[in-house]
Design a protein around this motif. Structure first.
Motif, PDB file in Angstrom:
ATOM      1  N   ALA A 285      -0.678  -1.532  26.116  1.00 55.80           N
ATOM      2  CA  ALA A 285       0.388  -0.771  25.282  1.00 55.80           C
ATOM      3  C   ALA A 285       0.092   0.218  24.541  1.00 55.80           C
ATOM      4  O   ALA A 285       0.729   1.300  24.763  1.00 55.80           O
ATOM      5  CB  ALA A 285       1.209  -1.982  24.606  1.00 55.80           C
ATOM      6  N   HIS A 286      -1.089   0.259  23.670  1.00 56.49           N
ATOM      7  CA  HIS A 286      -1.411   1.400  22.842  1.00 56.49           C
ATOM      8  C   HIS A 286      -1.835   2.430  23.686  1.00 56.49           C
ATOM      9  O   HIS A 286      -1.507   3.810  23.291  1.00 56.49           O
ATOM     10  CB  HIS A 286      -2.401   1.062  21.714  1.00 56.49           C
ATOM     11  N   ASP A 287      -2.468   2.288  24.800  1.00 58.34           N
ATOM     12  CA  ASP A 287      -2.950   3.294  25.711  1.00 58.34           C
ATOM     13  C   ASP A 287      -1.810   4.118  26.099  1.00 58.34           C
ATOM     14  O   ASP A 287      -1.738   5.332  26.346  1.00 58.34           O
ATOM     15  CB  ASP A 287      -3.876   2.908  26.683  1.00 58.34           C
TER      16      ASP A 287
ATOM     17  N   THR B  27       7.334   8.617  16.387  1.00 63.10           N
ATOM     18  CA  THR B  27       7.598   7.411  15.754  1.00 63.10           C
ATOM     19  C   THR B  27       7.109   6.262  16.688  1.00 63.10           C
ATOM     20  O   THR B  27       7.320   6.283  17.779  1.00 63.10           O
ATOM     21  CB  THR B  27       9.368   7.049  15.610  1.00 63.10           C
ATOM     22  N   LEU B  28       6.146   5.261  16.160  1.00 57.71           N
ATOM     23  CA  LEU B  28       5.494   4.458  16.644  1.00 57.71           C
ATOM     24  C   LEU B  28       5.620   3.146  15.982  1.00 57.71           C
ATOM     25  O   LEU B  28       6.225   3.087  14.752  1.00 57.71           O
ATOM     26  CB  LEU B  28       4.030   4.632  16.999  1.00 57.71           C
TER      27      LEU B  28
ATOM     28  N   LEU C 163       0.701   2.952  15.271  1.00 61.32           N
ATOM     29  CA  LEU C 163       0.408   4.175  14.409  1.00 61.32           C
ATOM     30  C   LEU C 163      -1.010   4.086  13.880  1.00 61.32           C
ATOM     31  O   LEU C 163      -1.693   5.078  13.766  1.00 61.32           O
ATOM     32  CB  LEU C 163       1.571   4.298  13.422  1.00 61.32           C
ATOM     33  N   SER C 164      -1.404   2.862  13.238  1.00 60.29           N
ATOM     34  CA  SER C 164      -2.621   2.431  12.661  1.00 60.29           C
ATOM     35  C   SER C 164      -3.796   2.811  13.412  1.00 60.29           C
ATOM     36  O   SER C 164      -4.715   3.556  13.008  1.00 60.29           O
ATOM     37  CB  SER C 164      -2.549   1.308  11.942  1.00 60.29           C
ATOM     38  N   LEU C 165      -3.635   2.308  14.685  1.00 57.27           N
ATOM     39  CA  LEU C 165      -4.654   2.464  15.547  1.00 57.27           C
ATOM     40  C   LEU C 165      -4.879   3.941  16.476  1.00 57.27           C
ATOM     41  O   LEU C 165      -5.756   4.113  16.605  1.00 57.27           O
ATOM     42  CB  LEU C 165      -4.197   1.412  16.871  1.00 57.27           C
ATOM     43  N   LEU C 166      -3.578   4.419  16.399  1.00 53.34           N
ATOM     44  CA  LEU C 166      -3.395   5.582  17.095  1.00 53.34           C
ATOM     45  C   LEU C 166      -3.602   6.949  16.307  1.00 53.34           C
ATOM     46  O   LEU C 166      -3.711   8.148  16.837  1.00 53.34           O
ATOM     47  CB  LEU C 166      -2.392   5.771  18.136  1.00 53.34           C
TER      48      LEU C 166
ATOM     49  N   VAL D 101       3.871  18.501  12.959  1.00 56.25           N
ATOM     50  CA  VAL D 101       4.089  16.865  13.836  1.00 56.25           C
ATOM     51  C   VAL D 101       4.176  16.163  12.412  1.00 56.25           C
ATOM     52  O   VAL D 101       3.335  16.135  11.678  1.00 56.25           O
ATOM     53  CB  VAL D 101       3.185  16.540  14.504  1.00 56.25           C
ATOM     54  N   GLU D 102       5.253  15.320  12.280  1.00 57.13           N
ATOM     55  CA  GLU D 102       5.401  14.237  11.240  1.00 57.13           C
ATOM     56  C   GLU D 102       5.382  13.002  12.200  1.00 57.13           C
ATOM     57  O   GLU D 102       6.121  12.735  13.232  1.00 57.13           O
ATOM     58  CB  GLU D 102       6.640  14.348  10.583  1.00 57.13           C
ATOM     59  N   MET D 103       4.476  12.174  11.645  1.00 53.47           N
ATOM     60  CA  MET D 103       4.237  10.785  12.259  1.00 53.47           C
ATOM     61  C   MET D 103       4.966   9.723  11.324  1.00 53.47           C
ATOM     62  O   MET D 103       4.770   9.537  10.474  1.00 53.47           O
ATOM     63  CB  MET D 103       2.745  10.491  12.384  1.00 53.47           C
ATOM     64  N   ARG D 104       5.504   8.802  11.973  1.00 53.76           N
ATOM     65  CA  ARG D 104       6.473   7.500  11.276  1.00 53.76           C
ATOM     66  C   ARG D 104       6.146   6.359  12.146  1.00 53.76           C
ATOM     67  O   ARG D 104       5.843   6.314  13.025  1.00 53.76           O
ATOM     68  CB  ARG D 104       7.777   8.092  11.451  1.00 53.76           C
ATOM     69  N   ALA D 105       6.411   5.507  11.209  1.00 53.57           N
ATOM     70  CA  ALA D 105       6.099   4.031  11.802  1.00 53.57           C
ATOM     71  C   ALA D 105       7.599   3.424  11.565  1.00 53.57           C
ATOM     72  O   ALA D 105       7.996   3.601  10.626  1.00 53.57           O
ATOM     73  CB  ALA D 105       5.221   3.367  10.769  1.00 53.57           C
TER      74      ALA D 105
END
Length: 218
Positions: A117-119, A141-142, A147-150, A167-171
């Motif tokens: 799934a993460h890949d 958004t993940l 998000l922690s792993l990637l 780029v803004e990354m969100r959980a």
């Protein structure tokens, strides 16, 4: 008293000549008559044989056609039975294939979700970032775990394609592992690996429930 006879000698000669020709044509020897009779008999026999042969061929053709029709009439029920058996066999095989595919998917997909799934999420984010490369800002958004792993891999990708600072990354706790949502100035991408797997299983189940389940004789 004197008698005067008016005779046409030319006419008399013509009549005699015509009679002579007739007599000449009418004269045949016994051998000639026998030969003529033999020829006439041979011709009549040949004509009769040809006529008999033609009649025989016509009768034989009629008899052959009748035999073919009878054979077809006898074969039709057997052919229908064979076709019905083939349809039944094919339906059983299709049902068995669906059963097998459904069983495999139900066992394999959970394992794929745990390990792939993460890949799959990372691959989809990279694709979306490439599409939105010209945008001033992008939001990725993940799920929290994804998000922690990637995060490190995503930062490397952002640097590689020149999107630093855009780029803004969100959980999002509502997203499952393998779910991705990316938005940019002119578009967005939503992807769910789990939803794809569930959709495949649902389609297989619907197909299996609609398929007949006849008994396959051994």
């Amino acid at each position: 008293m004197s008698l005067v006879f008016n005779r046409d000698f030319d006419l008399e000669l013509a009549i005699e000549d015509q009679q002579a020709r007739r007599d000449a044509l009418a004269r045949h020897t016994p051998e000639e008559l026998s030969e003529a009779v033999a020829v006439a008999r041979a011709v009549a026999f040949a004509e009769g044989r040809c006529a008999g042969h033609s009649d025989g061929l016509a009768e034989a053709a009629t008899a052959d056609e009748a035999r073919r029709v009878a054979a077809l009439e006898a074969l039709i029920p057997q052919m229908m039975a064979v076709m019905q058996a083939a349809d039944t066999h094919r339906a059983v095989l299709e049902a068995q294939v669906l059963d097998f595919a459904l069983s495999v998917c139900e066992q394999v997909f959970p394992e794929l979700l745990r390990h792939r799934a993460h890949d799959r999420a990372l691959a989809q984010v990279r694709r979306a970032l490439s599409v939105g490369l010209g945008s001033a800002s992008l939001q990725v958004t993940l799920s929290p775990d994804a998000l922690s792993l990637l995060r490190d891999d995503l930062n490397s990708t952002i640097v590689d394609i020149g999107l630093q600072g855009r780029v803004e990354m969100r959980a999002d706790p509502d997203l499952a592992d393998g779910d991705v949502r990316v938005t940019w100035d002119s578009g967005f991408l939503e992807y769910s690996y789990a939803a794809i797997c569930e959709r495949i299983i649902r389609v297989l189940r619907e197909a299996r429930s609609a398929a007949p389940t006849p008994y396959l004789e051994s």
